[in-house]
Design a protein around this motif. Structure first.
Motif, mmCIF file in Angstrom:
data_model
loop_
_atom_site.group_PDB
_atom_site.id
_atom_site.type_symbol
_atom_site.label_atom_id
_atom_site.label_comp_id
_atom_site.label_asym_id
_atom_site.label_seq_id
_atom_site.Cartn_x
_atom_site.Cartn_y
_atom_site.Cartn_z
ATOM 1 N N LYS A 140 -23.223 -47.817 48.627
ATOM 2 C CA LYS A 140 -23.424 -47.827 47.173
ATOM 3 C C LYS A 140 -22.427 -48.770 46.501
ATOM 4 C CE LYS A 140 -24.295 -42.876 46.933
ATOM 5 N NZ LYS A 140 -23.514 -41.691 46.569
ATOM 6 N N LYS A 141 -22.798 -49.269 45.349
ATOM 7 C CA LYS A 141 -21.900 -50.122 44.555
ATOM 8 C C LYS A 141 -20.553 -49.432 44.326
ATOM 9 C CE LYS A 141 -24.860 -53.539 43.484
ATOM 10 N NZ LYS A 141 -24.774 -54.700 44.370
ATOM 11 N N GLU A 142 -20.598 -48.137 44.016
ATOM 12 C CA GLU A 142 -19.359 -47.418 43.710
ATOM 13 C C GLU A 142 -18.441 -47.345 44.926
ATOM 14 O OE1 GLU A 142 -22.516 -46.695 42.940
ATOM 15 O OE2 GLU A 142 -22.550 -44.663 42.086
ATOM 16 N N THR A 143 -19.059 -47.294 46.106
ATOM 17 C CA THR A 143 -18.261 -47.179 47.319
ATOM 18 C C THR A 143 -17.550 -48.504 47.606
ATOM 19 O OG1 THR A 143 -20.040 -45.745 48.090
ATOM 20 C CG2 THR A 143 -18.344 -46.317 49.693
ATOM 21 N N GLU A 145 -16.801 -50.618 45.459
ATOM 22 C CA GLU A 145 -15.781 -50.728 44.403
ATOM 23 C C GLU A 145 -14.508 -49.953 44.798
ATOM 24 O OE1 GLU A 145 -14.610 -52.829 41.528
ATOM 25 O OE2 GLU A 145 -16.677 -52.948 42.270
ATOM 26 N N ALA A 146 -14.705 -48.744 45.333
ATOM 27 C CA ALA A 146 -13.558 -47.922 45.759
ATOM 28 C C ALA A 146 -12.781 -48.626 46.881
ATOM 29 C CB ALA A 146 -14.030 -46.545 46.223
ATOM 30 N N SER A 178 -24.001 -55.386 48.370
ATOM 31 C CA SER A 178 -23.185 -54.181 48.507
ATOM 32 C C SER A 178 -22.867 -53.888 49.978
ATOM 33 C CB SER A 178 -23.932 -53.007 47.855
ATOM 34 O OG SER A 178 -23.036 -51.996 47.492
ATOM 35 N N ASP A 183 -20.052 -41.084 49.887
ATOM 36 C CA ASP A 183 -21.327 -41.787 50.119
ATOM 37 C C ASP A 183 -21.878 -41.383 51.490
ATOM 38 O OD1 ASP A 183 -23.444 -43.562 50.326
ATOM 39 O OD2 ASP A 183 -22.270 -45.348 49.851
#
Lengths: 158, 158, 158, 158, 158, 158
Positions: free
Chosen positions: A36-39, A41-42, A94, A133
């Motif tokens: 995921k994009k958020e992952t 990013e993290a 991603s 994720d």
């Protein structure tokens, strides 16, 4: 075409490479882990600020390369003269791309070591991000280049 | 969202699961290895007549599952109560699909064990066929299902 | 001065030693474990009569030397041509001194193997005596001598 | 006082802990590695900019803790529920202090795991800095605290 | 006659083979596992139809050969250039005979690798059949042939 | 009678023991290594004076028991609560008898651990004496007793 890894009874053996010359051999393998994009990013924030997932994956990948013959049944226990791993973040898709290079001076190639390094690094990233994720995908692990030995210089075309 | 695998200094730690309950946990992972038509054919013939690549990959995958915590740095060394692997040959796409199921009764999930089993089985197939095919691709390794523990029942939608 | 163990991304790699010559290499490391008078006495009595803590530590140290590249992430998996360990009991200071010598014919030094042998032997003594002494201290583990390879002959001055 | 690790023939055995209760257990161990000012400086710069020696040592230490029963002959193969390591740089004495905490829910203590984590982390720092400093010293590895089990709460006084 | 595996203190050491030449070396070992008629029958049916106990034992034996120096304390960690295992079913005596051949190009012999392969294969057969037969016996494991190195060509007479 | 270690495809699996109860389990295995009179004499002298082959074999056997699930493909990675080994010298037949006892509190038996301990101890004796005796024979390795679990108390009759 027949598979060399089987004896006359049709059971697996470790192919004898005792007659082969000691030559310098290099192999490069690559693969990715998609998330995921958020992952992504993290991971990026960690790499910049603190908590570097990729540093842990790098160590795991190199240690994995050294364990290859312990993990892959018919693989020879060679001396690995060097190993390095690089990560590239592909934000559009991603993905984290993982490229591993393994080197030896010996009687047999090091593609399994390079592939195992990529695979172990990818699994480590998975492990460290799985709390946020569960749908990551490890993909497209393949040999990119192979030098040394009698089979010559292989470079993957695509 | 923050990654739980890092301590206050931003370095990796093995998350404490001592407070979690012992529950039955199951995880299923899947992936494939894609190869030339001739390679798939060689595997199939071996499986029928003699020289069973998949039998070796099966053993490697199960042993790989047991080695997970030795390979993945922050992974707990759990008791694996059971492990099985299935192979499906997809002739149309020239792929061998690998599905691994891992089980435990313990304090933490077994998705890493299932994913490592798939990954190790795929690398083993690669190793045993690489003399006749250098362009195999290991792909689409992902978690399919996960049961037990407080995060509940996860089933991948796609 | 820069550390050679990092790649251009600043992450760890296993340094390539493929260009180095195969030469005979020796390394000697030393350290001690300090304990209560009664604990040293128990070890000495065991060594004379029965229950030889140091015999177990000797085996552990040699096996530890062989595991070095499995334990130390960036360490090469070399062929160890020989390994020996000696113990000296220093009653005045209530210490067991551990000296390990490791040898190879290869492309890289064996100081990590000698240091790991000392360290593993010390931990084993700790483990076997901890029921009667919780305050033992492992100390002063260092390289004493190193021969072979391009860096020449090193002998520690103190 | 007699050592429990020996059988009636005077040879080593793995003490039976089957009758002990499963309790939460924690152990904390500490030690240091001393080095030249320049070496400490190189580590510090790496930690800030790139090339984090301590991140590699952290991974090695945690993986080392998990390998404890494989390295220490009479040590039980326990389930480690958590493990963390902290580093403190003591510039005055030119030392990196390493503190490891290990946890389990089980029948036997985890002091060997904490001590092995410290020891492995120290050896890893040694390995990664040895190209610029051959005179590093690993010292003062000891148990700091131990909780759980029938021997009660131990806190080292000095 | 004195045992070479001990140092002057009378404790075990790994004998130094650094002065020995690299030569081609081969060793062959053999042993059997004896079982009930019904158990042999179950193995044979599996080998023919499905569920090949011997295929699993073959993989285990070869992986065991590679682990020899990790299992046998004073054994050198050599490069194994090849390994193969053969099974013969002796119906009259209700035994499976296991013959393992190990090869290296190195400084020390491979008889321990061949013996460990036989031993591991036999234990694996035991494990896989123990649900139906608790009285199997592993027997007569011995060196059959050994070539290479200064001790010359050994062939067992009986 | 059918073997439980195979799945529906006829390939090996690790049998699921998750439903079984945690009970105390004990297993005792025995075997011998037969050698020349002079070799037995050398071992005996070592044991009395210095150079104790059996002390090394004891350590190897116990460490081997802990590695069982790493060596035997379908074996569960259980917690071993205790392990001990005894040696008896039978001068008449020129044999060293090895008896190993393994204990656990868990979901599956420990006969493989006891058998692996015997087997590893025998191989270690072989390794340490092979410079003076190439004709040693490892024989008669079998389960003597097994307690705990639903299959009840087994004691070998002969």
């Amino acid at each position: 075409m027949s598979l060399t890894h089987f004896n006359e009874e049709g059971r697996a053996r470790m192919v004898d490479v005792g007659e082969k010359d000691d030559t310098k051999r290099v192999a490069v393998a690559r693969g990715y882990i998609e998330m995921k994009k958020e992952t992504i990013e993290a991971i990026k924030q960690g790499a910049i600020k603190k908590g570097d997932v990729l540093a842990v994956a790098q160590v795991a990948g190199i240690m994995g390369a050294k364990k290859t013959s312990d993990i892959i049944p018919m693989c020879h226990n060679i001396f690995l003269s060097g190993c390095d791993i690089e990560f590239q973040i592909d934000e559009e898709n991603s993905r984290v791309y993982i490229t591993a290079k393994a080197k030896t001076v010996g009687k047999t190639g090091v593609e399994m070591e390079a592939l195992t390094a990529v695979s172990t690094a990818a699994l480590t990233i998975y492990d460290m991000c799985k709390a946020i994720d569960k749908e990551m995908i490890i993909g497209d692990i393949k040999l990119i280049e192979k030098k040394g030995g009698k089979s010559g210089h292989f470079v993957r075309s695509d």
